[in-house]
Design a protein around this motif. Structure first.
Motif, PDB file in Angstrom:
ATOM      1  N   ASP A 203       0.528  -1.221   0.198  1.00  0.00           N
ATOM      2  CA  ASP A 203      -0.071  -0.240   0.205  1.00  0.00           C
ATOM      3  C   ASP A 203       0.494   1.521  -0.249  1.00  0.00           C
ATOM      4  O   ASP A 203       0.696   1.031   1.178  1.00  0.00           O
ATOM      5  CB  ASP A 203      -0.791  -0.580   1.105  1.00  0.00           C
TER       6      ASP A 203
ATOM      7  N   PRO B  93      -8.858  -0.331   3.869  1.00  0.00           N
ATOM      8  CA  PRO B  93      -9.011  -2.032   5.261  1.00  0.00           C
ATOM      9  C   PRO B  93      -9.459  -2.825   5.280  1.00  0.00           C
ATOM     10  O   PRO B  93      -9.249  -4.387   5.357  1.00  0.00           O
ATOM     11  CB  PRO B  93      -8.609  -0.891   6.794  1.00  0.00           C
TER      12      PRO B  93
ATOM     13  N   LEU C 128       0.984  -7.593   4.086  1.00  0.00           N
ATOM     14  CA  LEU C 128       1.028  -6.394   3.603  1.00  0.00           C
ATOM     15  C   LEU C 128       2.089  -5.196   4.452  1.00  0.00           C
ATOM     16  O   LEU C 128       2.166  -5.715   5.470  1.00  0.00           O
ATOM     17  CB  LEU C 128      -0.672  -5.668   4.610  1.00  0.00           C
TER      18      LEU C 128
ATOM     19  N   ASP D 265       2.660  -1.523   4.916  1.00  0.00           N
ATOM     20  CA  ASP D 265       1.521  -0.197   4.732  1.00  0.00           C
ATOM     21  C   ASP D 265       2.768   0.474   4.647  1.00  0.00           C
ATOM     22  O   ASP D 265       3.731   0.640   5.682  1.00  0.00           O
ATOM     23  CB  ASP D 265       1.073  -1.331   5.649  1.00  0.00           C
TER      24      ASP D 265
ATOM     25  N   SER E  23       1.205   3.433   3.861  1.00  0.00           N
ATOM     26  CA  SER E  23       0.550   4.449   3.052  1.00  0.00           C
ATOM     27  C   SER E  23      -0.065   6.261   4.011  1.00  0.00           C
ATOM     28  O   SER E  23      -0.342   6.882   3.581  1.00  0.00           O
ATOM     29  CB  SER E  23      -1.319   3.409   3.512  1.00  0.00           C
TER      30      SER E  23
ATOM     31  N   PHE F 108      -4.217   1.616   9.349  1.00  0.00           N
ATOM     32  CA  PHE F 108      -3.050   0.578   9.223  1.00  0.00           C
ATOM     33  C   PHE F 108      -3.460  -0.261  10.992  1.00  0.00           C
ATOM     34  O   PHE F 108      -3.093  -1.239  11.161  1.00  0.00           O
ATOM     35  CB  PHE F 108      -1.449   1.455   9.612  1.00  0.00           C
TER      36      PHE F 108
ATOM     37  N   VAL G 206       1.342  -8.255   9.340  1.00  0.00           N
ATOM     38  CA  VAL G 206       1.402  -6.753   8.975  1.00  0.00           C
ATOM     39  C   VAL G 206       2.729  -6.013   9.312  1.00  0.00           C
ATOM     40  O   VAL G 206       2.860  -5.891  10.011  1.00  0.00           O
ATOM     41  CB  VAL G 206       0.332  -5.641   9.482  1.00  0.00           C
TER      42      VAL G 206
ATOM     43  N   THR H  22       4.977  -2.562   8.393  1.00  0.00           N
ATOM     44  CA  THR H  22       5.264  -1.042   8.752  1.00  0.00           C
ATOM     45  C   THR H  22       6.491  -0.848   7.431  1.00  0.00           C
ATOM     46  O   THR H  22       7.019  -1.352   7.418  1.00  0.00           O
ATOM     47  CB  THR H  22       4.696  -0.525   9.825  1.00  0.00           C
TER      48      THR H  22
END
Length: 326
Positions: free
Chosen positions: A154, A165, A180, A182, A184, A190, A208, A210
């Motif tokens: 993303d 989401p 993912l 992320d 963003s 998130f 998940v 970051t």
């Protein structure tokens, strides 16, 4: 005359199962270039050694910090082959399969998995405007064709479409997505994904991660599985230390380490905005730092990015010194 047998093609490196979920520090590996802007294989293997020696948990090639948007398919294939071969199964290797449309992504998918990537990382389609139903179809088609897990990437600043989401959680629940990355900048979104994964019994093994350099401690506190910070090319030991402190629950020491890394991240702003964009400045700073640290031979970035000046490079050195890296 009996025909001579053709030489056997080299065996493709085995594709290892991805840890479920993937956790820890996953640097998005920079792509060292020669002054002629070809892939510098010797520097790339030294960079891999630099990252592995720090104890990173996986490697991600052909993402934004890899300058994937600037590399030719030939160069991209060489990067994946080099990193997979040199890592030699010590950690998983994820590879970006990033392009404007589904058929083009499928072409990338074929060569990165053929080179031995353990998973692929894919953005939403871009250039043309897309509907959420088309984004969902994009990921489902790719996952159906992929021999390895597919992670979503993303990054709306690059593809101009954020991943909702609810859509991410839907694709995770049906097994289309395995994770993912992320980038963003939407911490609320998130958090909604982290919370949704944790509270949904039908979602298992979903990673998940970051993509932020600056909030790794906060993301891990929320329940994220790991981080994909570009600055980890420069200071992988720092991000590994931060990750381990968070997992040990030593949040005060983790905050101090995150603060040090945030200060080091200031190097991405050394470039003069009157003559270069943020990509030239940021990626140029990462590569200048790697060159100053003796990891890569040349700090060149891909065309048409603007190189840092001598003075800007000196400022990168000051950031390294302040962080205890010189």
């Amino acid at each position: 005359m009996t025909p001579r047998p053709s030489p056997a093609a080299p065996a493709r490196p085995p594709i290892a199962p991805l840890p479920v979920p993937l956790t820890g520090v996953v640097p998005p590996v920079c792509t060292p270039l020669t002054p002629e802007r070809e892939v510098d294989v010797a520097s790339l293997t030294r960079l891999v050694d630099h990252l592995l020696a720090a104890g990173v948990d996986a490697l991600f090639v052909l993402g934004s910090s890899s300058e994937a948007a600037y590399l030719t398919d030939r160069q991209s294939k060489l990067v994946v082959e080099t990193v997979v071969a040199h890592a030699a199964g010590q950690v998983p290797v994820l590879a970006g399969a990033i392009d404007m449309t589904t058929p083009r992504v499928l072409d990338h998918l074929a060569y990165v998995t053929g080179a031995g990537a353990d998973a692929v990382v894919v953005t939403a389609p871009f250039y043309t405007r897309t509907h959420p139903a088309e984004i969902a179809r994009h990921y489902r088609v790719i996952a159906d064709r992929s021999p390895v897990p597919v992670l979503a990437y993303d990054i709306p600043v690059a593809v101009h479409t954020g991943l909702d989401p609810e859509l991410v959680l839907e694709l995770a629940a049906e097994g289309t997505l395995a994770g993912l990355k992320d980038s963003s900048g939407d911490l609320a979104g998130f958090r909604a994904i982290v919370t949704g994964v944790r509270s949904s019994p039908e979602i298992t093994g979903f990673s998940v991660l970051t993509g932020s350099e600056l909030i790794v401690d906060a993301a891990l506190a929320l329940g994220a599985d790991g981080a994909v910070p570009g600055l980890a090319n420069v200071d992988p030991e720092g991000y590994v230390r931060l990750d381990r402190l968070c997992r040990a629950g030593d949040w005060e020491a983790a905050r101090a380490e995150q603060d040090r890394l945030c200060a080091l991240y200031g190097m991405v702003g050394v470039g003069d905005p009157a003559r270069m964009g943020t990509s030239s400045s940021g990626l140029g700073a990462f590569k200048a730092a790697l060159h100053l640290r003796g990891v890569i031979d040349c700090p060149a970035t891909a065309e048409p990015q603007v190189p840092l000046s001598e003075g800007e490079t000196e400022r990168v050195g000051k950031y390294l010194a302040a962080a205890g890296l010189r």
